[in-house]
Design an enzyme around this catalytic site. Structure first.
Site, PDB file in Angstrom:
ATOM      1  N   GLY A 169     -36.024  18.744   8.795  1.00  9.53           N
ATOM      2  CA  GLY A 169     -35.175  17.726   9.430  1.00  9.53           C
ATOM      3  C   GLY A 169     -34.242  18.332  10.151  1.00  9.53           C
ATOM      4  O   GLY A 169     -33.783  17.364  11.235  1.00  9.53           O
ATOM      5  N   GLU A 201     -27.585  20.592   7.815  1.00  7.47           N
ATOM      6  CA  GLU A 201     -28.651  19.537   7.219  1.00  7.47           C
ATOM      7  C   GLU A 201     -28.685  18.340   7.832  1.00  7.47           C
ATOM      8  O   GLU A 201     -27.681  18.014   8.405  1.00  7.47           O
ATOM      9  CB  GLU A 201     -28.136  19.267   5.516  1.00  7.47           C
ATOM     10  CG  GLU A 201     -29.053  18.573   4.821  1.00  7.47           C
ATOM     11  CD  GLU A 201     -30.224  18.720   4.618  1.00  7.47           C
ATOM     12  OE1 GLU A 201     -31.024  19.099   5.580  1.00  7.47           O
ATOM     13  OE2 GLU A 201     -30.933  18.783   3.429  1.00  7.47           O
ATOM     14  N   ASP A 202     -29.735  17.810   7.782  1.00  8.66           N
ATOM     15  CA  ASP A 202     -29.987  16.492   8.644  1.00  8.66           C
ATOM     16  C   ASP A 202     -29.057  15.312   8.034  1.00  8.66           C
ATOM     17  O   ASP A 202     -28.489  14.575   8.685  1.00  8.66           O
ATOM     18  CB  ASP A 202     -31.576  15.965   8.770  1.00  8.66           C
ATOM     19  CG  ASP A 202     -32.302  16.122   7.339  1.00  8.66           C
ATOM     20  OD1 ASP A 202     -31.458  16.254   6.325  1.00  8.66           O
ATOM     21  OD2 ASP A 202     -33.292  15.742   7.308  1.00  8.66           O
ATOM     22  N   ASP A 219     -28.119  12.276   1.253  1.00 14.89           N
ATOM     23  CA  ASP A 219     -28.410  10.814   0.839  1.00 14.89           C
ATOM     24  C   ASP A 219     -28.130  10.876  -0.796  1.00 14.89           C
ATOM     25  O   ASP A 219     -26.543  10.641  -0.793  1.00 14.89           O
ATOM     26  CB  ASP A 219     -29.760  10.683   0.850  1.00 14.89           C
ATOM     27  CG  ASP A 219     -30.330   9.407   0.821  1.00 14.89           C
ATOM     28  OD1 ASP A 219     -29.470   8.631   0.487  1.00 14.89           O
ATOM     29  OD2 ASP A 219     -31.479   9.301   0.157  1.00 14.89           O
ATOM     30  N   LYS A 259     -24.968   9.501   3.949  1.00 16.18           N
ATOM     31  CA  LYS A 259     -25.395   8.290   3.684  1.00 16.18           C
ATOM     32  C   LYS A 259     -24.548   7.873   2.240  1.00 16.18           C
ATOM     33  O   LYS A 259     -25.156   7.927   1.292  1.00 16.18           O
ATOM     34  CB  LYS A 259     -26.931   7.904   3.604  1.00 16.18           C
ATOM     35  CG  LYS A 259     -27.493   6.718   3.716  1.00 16.18           C
ATOM     36  CD  LYS A 259     -28.829   6.654   3.156  1.00 16.18           C
ATOM     37  CE  LYS A 259     -29.849   6.926   4.103  1.00 16.18           C
ATOM     38  NZ  LYS A 259     -31.406   6.850   3.767  1.00 16.18           N
ATOM     39  N   PHE A 308     -33.294   3.432   5.978  1.00 19.29           N
ATOM     40  CA  PHE A 308     -34.058   4.706   6.323  1.00 19.29           C
ATOM     41  C   PHE A 308     -33.902   5.081   7.898  1.00 19.29           C
ATOM     42  O   PHE A 308     -34.484   4.000   8.714  1.00 19.29           O
ATOM     43  CB  PHE A 308     -35.053   4.381   5.813  1.00 19.29           C
ATOM     44  CG  PHE A 308     -36.035   5.825   5.669  1.00 19.29           C
ATOM     45  CD1 PHE A 308     -35.817   6.662   4.606  1.00 19.29           C
ATOM     46  CD2 PHE A 308     -37.030   6.132   6.372  1.00 19.29           C
ATOM     47  CE1 PHE A 308     -36.548   7.777   4.758  1.00 19.29           C
ATOM     48  CE2 PHE A 308     -37.734   7.347   6.728  1.00 19.29           C
ATOM     49  CZ  PHE A 308     -37.594   8.143   5.544  1.00 19.29           C
ATOM     50  N   ASP A 328     -37.843  12.268   9.842  1.00 19.08           N
ATOM     51  CA  ASP A 328     -39.045  11.885  10.053  1.00 19.08           C
ATOM     52  C   ASP A 328     -39.502  10.745   9.113  1.00 19.08           C
ATOM     53  O   ASP A 328     -38.799  10.323   8.155  1.00 19.08           O
ATOM     54  CB  ASP A 328     -40.179  12.814   9.527  1.00 19.08           C
ATOM     55  CG  ASP A 328     -40.328  13.082   7.958  1.00 19.08           C
ATOM     56  OD1 ASP A 328     -38.957  13.535   7.543  1.00 19.08           O
ATOM     57  OD2 ASP A 328     -41.612  13.082   7.606  1.00 19.08           O
ATOM     58  N   ARG A 336     -40.048  12.891  14.394  1.00 22.46           N
ATOM     59  CA  ARG A 336     -38.929  13.939  14.419  1.00 22.46           C
ATOM     60  C   ARG A 336     -38.507  14.080  15.889  1.00 22.46           C
ATOM     61  O   ARG A 336     -37.460  14.642  16.104  1.00 22.46           O
ATOM     62  CB  ARG A 336     -39.352  15.204  13.740  1.00 22.46           C
ATOM     63  CG  ARG A 336     -39.675  15.140  12.399  1.00 22.46           C
ATOM     64  CD  ARG A 336     -40.053  16.499  11.861  1.00 22.46           C
ATOM     65  NE  ARG A 336     -40.503  16.464  10.483  1.00 22.46           N
ATOM     66  CZ  ARG A 336     -40.044  16.563   9.480  1.00 22.46           C
ATOM     67  NH1 ARG A 336     -38.521  16.395   9.477  1.00 22.46           N
ATOM     68  NH2 ARG A 336     -40.390  16.703   8.258  1.00 22.46           N
TER      69      ARG A 336
HETATM   70  P1  5GP Z   1     -30.841  13.872  -0.932  1.00 15.53           P
HETATM   71  O1  5GP Z   1     -31.343  14.984  -1.679  1.00 15.53           O
HETATM   72  O2  5GP Z   1     -29.450  14.054  -0.504  1.00 15.53           O
HETATM   73  O3  5GP Z   1     -31.163  12.743  -1.526  1.00 15.53           O
HETATM   74  O4  5GP Z   1     -31.759  13.826   0.393  1.00 15.53           O
HETATM   75  C1  5GP Z   1     -31.771  14.762   1.226  1.00 15.53           C
HETATM   76  C2  5GP Z   1     -33.106  14.704   1.946  1.00 15.53           C
HETATM   77  O5  5GP Z   1     -33.896  13.384   1.974  1.00 15.53           O
HETATM   78  C3  5GP Z   1     -32.891  15.048   3.582  1.00 15.53           C
HETATM   79  O6  5GP Z   1     -32.825  16.147   3.767  1.00 15.53           O
HETATM   80  C4  5GP Z   1     -33.941  14.080   4.027  1.00 15.53           C
HETATM   81  O7  5GP Z   1     -34.900  15.100   4.361  1.00 15.53           O
HETATM   82  C5  5GP Z   1     -34.193  12.985   3.195  1.00 15.53           C
HETATM   83  N1  5GP Z   1     -33.964  11.706   3.696  1.00 15.53           N
HETATM   84  C6  5GP Z   1     -32.435  11.008   3.092  1.00 15.53           C
HETATM   85  N2  5GP Z   1     -32.187   9.921   3.561  1.00 15.53           N
HETATM   86  C7  5GP Z   1     -33.191   9.812   4.588  1.00 15.53           C
HETATM   87  C8  5GP Z   1     -33.312   8.819   5.901  1.00 15.53           C
HETATM   88  O8  5GP Z   1     -32.726   7.870   5.904  1.00 15.53           O
HETATM   89  N3  5GP Z   1     -34.285   9.222   6.576  1.00 15.53           N
HETATM   90  C9  5GP Z   1     -35.281  10.391   6.477  1.00 15.53           C
HETATM   91  N4  5GP Z   1     -35.818  10.325   7.604  1.00 15.53           N
HETATM   92  N5  5GP Z   1     -35.090  11.234   5.684  1.00 15.53           N
HETATM   93  C10 5GP Z   1     -34.010  11.015   4.778  1.00 15.53           C
END
Ligand code: 5GP
Length: 182
Positions: free
Chosen positions: A46, A101-102, A105, A133, A154, A161, A167
């Site tokens: 990502g 990191e992308d 969340d 987020k 999302f 992706d 992507r």
């Molecule tokens: P976390 O562990 O913070 O819940 O999630 C991190 C990962 O979830 C990110 O690196 C990403 O790959 C994915 N992710 C979380 N939110 C989104 C979103 O809105 N869109 C996409 N494409 N991936 C997300």
């Protein structure tokens, strides 16, 4: 003609907006890490677009390394389970680390990554995220550098992706609901 743009409900950030914000963050990193030769760690896949643009916008000396961890798969909800798929190539002992990191969340992924890297005795570990987020946070963790805030939607594009697609969109946008359900 098939176009990824047809699947977007709206564009949140244009390439121009992304470029401008990345320049600002790169400047901050240049200042904070001058003379420290940080290892910039890209979290695959990502972060690749962000990572490539961010590092080219920086002017100080840096090193690159890559890690891959399991994430959403093809769904749009996080399970809280994090697994390492690819580790760093080299030791990080005594080094300054910036995780790139992308999106942050729930925070599970970064919490896991930060804890894992800290056991290896680096000089420091900081996080640079393209998107935050906040509304969905479960684990109390924050990025040290963030480009943009997004709501509980999302998002795809610029590295992010849905089912491995989108992507390579140069913008960041929200997918139409019908794309998930079809
Ligand atoms: P976390 O562990 O913070 O819940 O999630 C991190 C990962 O979830 C990110 O690196 C990403 O790959 C994915 N992710 C979380 N939110 C989104 C979103 O809105 N869109 C996409 N494409 N991936 C997300």
């Amino acid at each position: 003609m098939e176009s990824m743009y047809n699947d977007l409900e709206k564009v949140l950030f244009t390439k121009e907006q992304i470029d401008a914000r990345i320049k600002e963050v790169a400047k901050e990193l240049d200042k904070d890490y001058e003379g420290k030769r940080p290892i910039m760690v890209s979290i695959l896949k990502g972060s690749i677009m962000f990572y490539a643009d961010l590092l080219r916008a920086m002017t100080i000396k840096t090193e690159m390394d890559f890690m891959a961890i399991s994430s959403y798969g093809n769904a749009t909800k996080s399970s809280g389970e994090v697994k390492m798929i690819k580790d760093l190539d080299r030791s990080i002992e005594g080094r300054h680390i910036v995780i790139v990191e992308d999106i942050v969340d729930t925070g599970y992924t970064l919490n896991y990554l930060k804890a894992t890297l800290k056991t290896r005795n680096p000089a420091s570990v900081k996080i640079c995220a393209l998107l935050n987020k906040q509304e969905r946070r479960v684990v109390d963790i924050a990025a040290d550098y963030t480009c943009f805030e997004v709501g509980d939607e999302f998002v795809v594009g610029y590295g992010l992706d849905y089912a491995q697609i989108y992507r390579n969109l140069p913008v960041i946008g929200v997918l139409k609901k019908e794309v998930y359900s079809s």
